[in-house]
Design an enzyme around this catalytic site. Structure first.
Site, PDB file in Angstrom:
ATOM      1  N   VAL A  11      38.422  36.224  41.070  1.00  0.00           N
ATOM      2  CA  VAL A  11      37.467  37.279  41.424  1.00  0.00           C
ATOM      3  C   VAL A  11      38.293  38.512  41.785  1.00  0.00           C
ATOM      4  CG1 VAL A  11      35.563  37.901  42.938  1.00  0.00           C
ATOM      5  CG2 VAL A  11      35.914  35.509  42.350  1.00  0.00           C
TER       6      VAL A  11
ATOM      7  N   VAL B 104      42.413  35.572  43.919  1.00  0.00           N
ATOM      8  CA  VAL B 104      42.067  36.995  43.999  1.00  0.00           C
ATOM      9  C   VAL B 104      42.828  37.778  42.933  1.00  0.00           C
ATOM     10  CG1 VAL B 104      41.923  39.016  45.483  1.00  0.00           C
ATOM     11  CG2 VAL B 104      41.641  36.722  46.468  1.00  0.00           C
ATOM     12  N   LYS B 105      42.060  38.485  42.095  1.00  0.00           N
ATOM     13  CA  LYS B 105      42.682  39.314  41.063  1.00  0.00           C
ATOM     14  C   LYS B 105      43.136  40.622  41.695  1.00  0.00           C
ATOM     15  CE  LYS B 105      41.284  38.764  36.376  1.00  0.00           C
ATOM     16  NZ  LYS B 105      40.272  39.058  35.338  1.00  0.00           N
ATOM     17  N   ILE B 106      44.382  40.950  41.455  1.00  0.00           N
ATOM     18  CA  ILE B 106      44.996  42.140  42.059  1.00  0.00           C
ATOM     19  C   ILE B 106      45.551  42.994  40.921  1.00  0.00           C
ATOM     20  CG2 ILE B 106      46.886  42.931  43.542  1.00  0.00           C
ATOM     21  CD1 ILE B 106      44.939  41.450  45.274  1.00  0.00           C
TER      22      ILE B 106
ATOM     23  N   ALA C 106      39.603  42.036  43.306  1.00  0.00           N
ATOM     24  CA  ALA C 106      39.560  42.987  44.417  1.00  0.00           C
ATOM     25  C   ALA C 106      39.686  44.377  43.795  1.00  0.00           C
ATOM     26  CB  ALA C 106      40.709  42.717  45.374  1.00  0.00           C
TER      27      ALA C 106
END
Ligand code: G3P
Length: 215
Positions: A56, A82-84, A58
């Site tokens: 998902v 978490v996609k960064i 950010a």
């Protein structure tokens, strides 16, 4: 190779999860917007179905805000990754999130040099967007091979995700290159599943079975 589905469409996630062919899910702001649904609702529903990595994204730009966002996102469950974004601030956040034990997927990676930096920062996953490179006349798969070599040479623990997949050939090339993961949109999974010769074979078997004398 692990297979993730690249979508926020619940019906498609259920379909392929129930078939046993997917190991996880990746989403991004565009895919969530395409679903036309509430972000939190969609993520909660995905987390109810899938017991594997769920990426998902950010959307903040500063490291401190990305970290705060990540801390909120992981409340959706143990499988959240978490996609960064692949930026200086993004990598700063990745370093801190790694220390906190929060899994990350560095996204919008287009070169082996970017992938190397993401891996050095401690990314759990690094997503290389092959389709978007191909769209611009580059050879996306060449970058996949380069990253694979680099990660192998130095035993870097980051997993390589081949993303922005456009067709089944991309999947076969990703698997041949030894990528850890291919994240595949539902229309490409549909194309992988079906073959006209399978349909034709089924038609012939069904019609021949009608001719069999039954006792
Ligand atoms: O989820 C990231 C990536 O797969 C997006 O692909 O088709 O928008 O280039 P695409």
């Amino acid at each position: 190779m692990e297979i993730f589905i690249d979508t926020a469409e619940i019906s498609q996630i259920k379909k392929y999860w129930n078939m046993g062919v997917i190991d996880g899910v990746t989403t991004n702001p565009t895919l969530i917007a395409k679903s036309g649904r509430d972000f939190k609702q969609v993520v909660a529903e995905i987390a109810d179905i899938v017991k594997g990595p769920i990426s998902v994204e950010a959307i903040s730009t500063q490291a401190s805000d990305l970290i705060a966002e990540a801390k909120e996102l992981v409340k959706f469950g143990e499988y959240i990754v978490v996609k960064i974004p692949m930026t200086a601030e993004g990598l700063k956040a990745v370093k801190e999130l790694n220390k906190l034990g929060i899994k990350t997927n560095v996204t919008l990676v287009f070169s082996a040099s970017q992938a190397l930096l993401a891996a050095k920062a401690g990314a759990t996953y690094v997503s290389i967007f092959v389709g978007r490179l191909d769209d611009r006349g580059h050879e996306g798969m060449e970058v996949v091979y380069e990253i694979g070599e680099i990660f192998k040479n130095y035993r870097l623990p980051s997993k390589l995700i081949v993303a922005s997949i456009r067709h089944p050939r991309h999947v076969i090339e990703a698997a041949t290159a030894g990528a850890d993961v291919a994240t595949i949109p539902p229309d490409t999974l549909d194309k992988m599943l079906a073959h006209p010769l399978t349909d034709e074979g089924l038609r012939v078997f069904a019609s021949d079975w009608e001719k069999v004398k039954k006792t």
